[in-house]
Design a protein around this motif. Structure first.
Motif, short mmCIF file in Angstrom:
data_model
loop_
_atom_site.label_atom_id
_atom_site.label_comp_id
_atom_site.label_asym_id
_atom_site.label_seq_id
_atom_site.Cartn_x
_atom_site.Cartn_y
_atom_site.Cartn_z
N CYS A 386 0.84 -1.20 0.00
CA CYS A 386 0.00 0.00 0.00
C CYS A 386 0.87 1.25 0.00
N SER A 387 0.54 2.20 -0.87
CA SER A 387 1.29 3.44 -1.01
C SER A 387 0.41 4.61 -0.63
N LEU A 388 1.01 5.60 0.04
CA LEU A 388 0.27 6.76 0.53
C LEU A 388 -0.29 7.58 -0.64
N LEU A 389 -1.51 8.07 -0.46
CA LEU A 389 -2.13 9.01 -1.38
C LEU A 389 -2.10 10.38 -0.74
N PRO A 390 -1.10 11.21 -1.03
CA PRO A 390 -0.96 12.50 -0.34
C PRO A 390 -2.17 13.41 -0.49
N ASP A 391 -2.83 13.39 -1.66
CA ASP A 391 -3.95 14.30 -1.88
C ASP A 391 -5.16 13.93 -1.04
N ARG A 392 -5.21 12.70 -0.52
CA ARG A 392 -6.33 12.29 0.32
C ARG A 392 -5.92 12.12 1.78
N SER A 393 -4.72 12.54 2.12
CA SER A 393 -4.18 12.33 3.46
C SER A 393 -3.91 13.66 4.16
N ARG A 394 -3.89 13.58 5.48
CA ARG A 394 -3.45 14.72 6.31
C ARG A 394 -2.40 14.18 7.27
N VAL A 395 -1.18 14.62 7.08
CA VAL A 395 -0.05 14.10 7.86
C VAL A 395 0.64 15.27 8.53
N THR A 396 0.80 15.18 9.85
CA THR A 396 1.54 16.22 10.57
C THR A 396 2.81 15.67 11.21
N SER A 397 2.79 14.42 11.64
CA SER A 397 3.98 13.87 12.30
C SER A 397 4.21 12.40 12.02
#
Length: 526
Positions: A386-397
Motif C-alpha cells: 500500500c502506497s500513501l495518497l498525499p492528496d487524500r491524506s493529512r499528515v503532521t507527524s
C-alpha cells in the motif's frame, strides 16, 4: 450539470486547502511537547526560580530553547536548568549540550528524572509570507496576572497559545528570522512558532519595541537555522513538508470525489443501457427477419412436400386402379407417405414467434453478464503493498512509509491479527503504551483502500483509552464470530475519541510483487 458542479467542488477542495484556519486540536497536540525551562538557584535545601523561558521537545529527552534563556546557567555553576512539562508530575533536570549565541539557539538534554517528552514535528518547507501561526509558551505576564507563586513555576501548567499571522522572512544581521504577529512576552522565549497543522516554523526569540503606539511584531529563529543546528548535534528531528490540510478539507474533497464517482458511474450506466438498448433493438430486428424467413421457408417446403405427397399418392392409386405394376403403386404410396410426414414435421418444427425473444436473449445475455465489474478486479486476499495518497491524506507527524500486509477474507492480517467488522467497516484500534496516540486502522477490501486515523491525545484522555482497551482481549484469527466480536469490543475505545482525528493517512493497495507477509501495519500491540 451535476457532473460539472461535482468536478468544480473537487478541484476547489484540492486547490485551496491552505485557506483553512489552524485546528485547535493540532496546536493542543503540539503544546504537549512544550516545556517551561526554569533556571533554578538554591539556598541551602530551598530551591527558587531565577528566571524562566520556554522550550520544546525535538526528541524524548532533548529540548530546544533560546541561548539567552540558559545564559545565566552557563555563567554560574550554582544554577541548574529545570524542565517542567505541560502535564503530568515528572519534572526533570537537564544540561545544555550545545549553545549557539550567534543564532540564539540552545539544546538541552534531560540528565536527571524519568521525564519523556513527545517531540514536535518540524515543518520541512519554507514558511512563506502569509498564513496563520500560533506561538506557544509560558509568558511571565500571564503568570503574574494569575497570581502564581514560586511553587507554581515548578508545577505542570498548560502553555499559553496565541494566534497571529506570518509577516514575511526578515533576516537579522546575525541569523535568519521569521516576522509574525502571534503575541509573545518575556517567558515565551524558546517556545515554538507553529503553523496551522501544529508543525514548528521557528523558535520564538524576541519582539519589536512598539513603545505602546506602533503595531507589534515578533521574531522567531527560522528552521533554516534550527535544522542545521539540530543535525550538527546529531539530532534527526521529525520533519514534514506536505501541504497543511484540515480534516474538513479532506472530508469535503472526499465527498466531492465520491459524488463525482457516482456521477461518472451513472453516466457509464446510462451509456451502457443505451448501448444495450440499441443492441437489443438491432438483435430483435435481426431475429424477427431470421425467424420470419425460416417460418416462410418451412411453410413453403411443407407445401411442396404436400404437393409431392398428393402427386405420388395419385400416381400410386392410379397404378393400382389400372392394375398396373404393384411395385409402382408401392413406390408412389411410399413417396406420398414420406412427403406427408416431412410436411408435418416441417409444420410442427417451424420456429414460433417466441423464438424471436429467445434469440434476442441469446444475443444480449452474454453482454449483460460481462457488463458488470470483473470479479477478479475485486480480489483482495493475499499480500498487499500500500502506497500513501498525499492528496487524500493529512499528515503532521506520522511516518508515511509504504505499508505491506497479508489480508484474508475473514479479516485476519498477517495470519495473527484479527480485524473487527461492524457496520460494514473492517477496523483495528491500536492503543500503544509508549505513545500518546490512538490509531484506528481501516481496510476496504472492495476498493483496496487502507486508512489510518491517528488521534493525538492528552495524558488524561490517553489513560482513559488505555483503560477501555484493557477491558477486552481481541479474539484470535479463526475463532467463530471473531470479526463481529472484536467490532463490538472496540466500540468502547472509539466512543472516547474526538469527533475528528489529528491525522489521516490514506493508502492505495495492490498485490505485492514479493508475495510475502510482514507485520508492517502497526497491528502488533499484543
Amino acid at each position: 450539470m451535476t457532473r460539472i458542479l461535482c468536478l468544480l467542488a473537487l478541484l476547489l477542495a484540492l486547490a485551496f486547502p491552505q485557506t483553512t484556519n489552524a485546528d485547535p486540536a493540532d496546536i493542543d497536540a503540539a503544546a504537549r511537547g512544550v516545556v517551561r525551562v526554569v533556571i533554578i538557584g538554591s539556598s541551602g535545601e530551598e530551591v527558587y526560580p531565577v528566571s524562566h523561558g520556554s522550550g520544546f521537545a525535538v526528541s524524548a529527552t532533548k529540548v530546544v530553547t533560546n541561548a539567552h534563556v540558559v545564559r545565566e546557567a552557563l555563567l554560574d555553576d550554582t544554577l541548574r536548568i529545570g524542565i517542567v512539562p505541560s502535564e503530568g508530575e515528572e519534572a526533570a533536570y537537564g544540561k545544555a549540550v550545545s549553545v549557539s549565541p550567534r543564532n540564539d539557539l540552545a539544546l538541552i538534554e534531560i540528565t536527571e528524572g524519568s521525564l519523556r517528552l513527545p517531540p514536535l514535528t518540524i515543518a520541512g518547507g519554507a514558511a512563506g509570507d502569509m498564513g496563520e501561526v500560533s506561538s506557544v509558551g509560558y509568558p511571565m505576564n500571564v503568570d503574574r496576572a494569575q497570581g502564581l507563586d514560586i511553587g507554581d513555576i515548578f508545577r505542570a501548567q498548560p502553555p499559553v497559545k496565541s494566534r497571529g499571522f506570518l509577516s514575511g522572512a526578515r533576516p537579522s544581521r546575525q541569523f535568519d528570522t521569521i516576522l509574525h504577529t502571534a503575541p509573545i512576552a518575556r517567558g515565551n522565549s524558546g517556545g515554538p512558532l507553529l503553523d496551522a497543522c501544529g508543525r514548528v516554523l521557528g523558535v520564538n526569540s524576541f519582539g519589536a519595541d512598539s513603545d505602546g503606539s506602533d503595531a507589534e511584531f515578533y521574531f522567531a529563529v527560522s528552521n533554516r537555522e534550527l535544522l542545521p543546528f539540530l543535525r550538527a548535534n546529531e539530532v534527526e528531528p521529525r520533519t514534514n513538508s506536505l501541504p497543511c490540510k484540515s480534516i474538513d478539507d479532506l472530508d469535503a474533497a472526499e465527498r466531492a470525489r465520491l459524488e463525482q464517482q457516482r456521477s461518472d458511474a451513472r453516466e457509464r450506466l446510462e451509456a451502457r443501457e443505451n448501448e444495450l438498448r440499441e443492441k437489443r433493438d438491432r438483435a430483435r430486428f435481426e431475429a424477427q427477419l431470421s425467424v420470419m424467413d425460416e417460418r416462410e421457408n418451412a411453410l413453403a417446403l411443407a407445401l411442396i412436400l404436400l404437393m409431392v405427397a398428393s402427386a405420388a399418392g395419385y400416381i400410386g392409386w392410379n397404378a393400382r386402379q389400372q392394375e398396373e405394376s404393384e411395385r409402382r403403386a408401392m413406390i408412389g404410396f411410399a413417396v406420398a407417405g414420406l412427403s406427408l410426414v416431412g410436411a408435418i414435421v416441417l409444420w410442427i418444427t417451424r420456429p414460433g414467434l417466441e423464438e424471436i425473444d429467445r434469440r434476442v436473449q441469446a444475443a444480449t445475455g452474454s453482454e449483460n453478464q460481462d457488463g458488470g465489474q470483473n470479479p477478479d478486479s475485486l480480489a483482495s486476499e493475499g499480500t498487499l503493498l500500500c502506497s500513501l495518497l498525499p492528496d487524500r491524506s493529512r499528515v503532521t507527524s506520522a511516518r508515511t512509509d509504504d505499508v505491506e500486509f497479508d489480508w484474508a477474507a475473514d479479516g485476519c492480517v498477517n495470519t495473527r491479527t484479527q480485524y473487527g467488522y461492524l457496520n460494514g467497516d473492517w477496523t483495528r484500534v491500536l492503543v500503544p503504551d509508549d505513545e500518546d496516540a490512538v490509531s484506528v486502522n481501516h481496510y476496504d477490501p472492495k476498493t483496496r483502500t487502507f486508512r489510518t486515523d491517528r488521534y493525538l491525545l492528552g495524558r488524561a484522555a490517553m489513560s482513559q483509552a488505555r483503560e477501555a482497551r484493557g477491558e477486552y482481549s481481541p479474539p484470535s484469527c479463526g475463532v467463530t464470530d471473531a470479526a463481529r466480536t472484536l467490532g463490538e469490543q472496540q466500540s468502547g475505545v472509539l466512543s472516547l475519541l474526538p469527533n475528528r482525528p489529528n491525522e489521516r493517512l490514506v493508502y492505495s493497495c495492490e498485490p505485492s510483487p514479493t508475495r510475502r507477509a510482514t507485520s508492517s501495519t502497526g497491528d502488533s500491540e499484543e
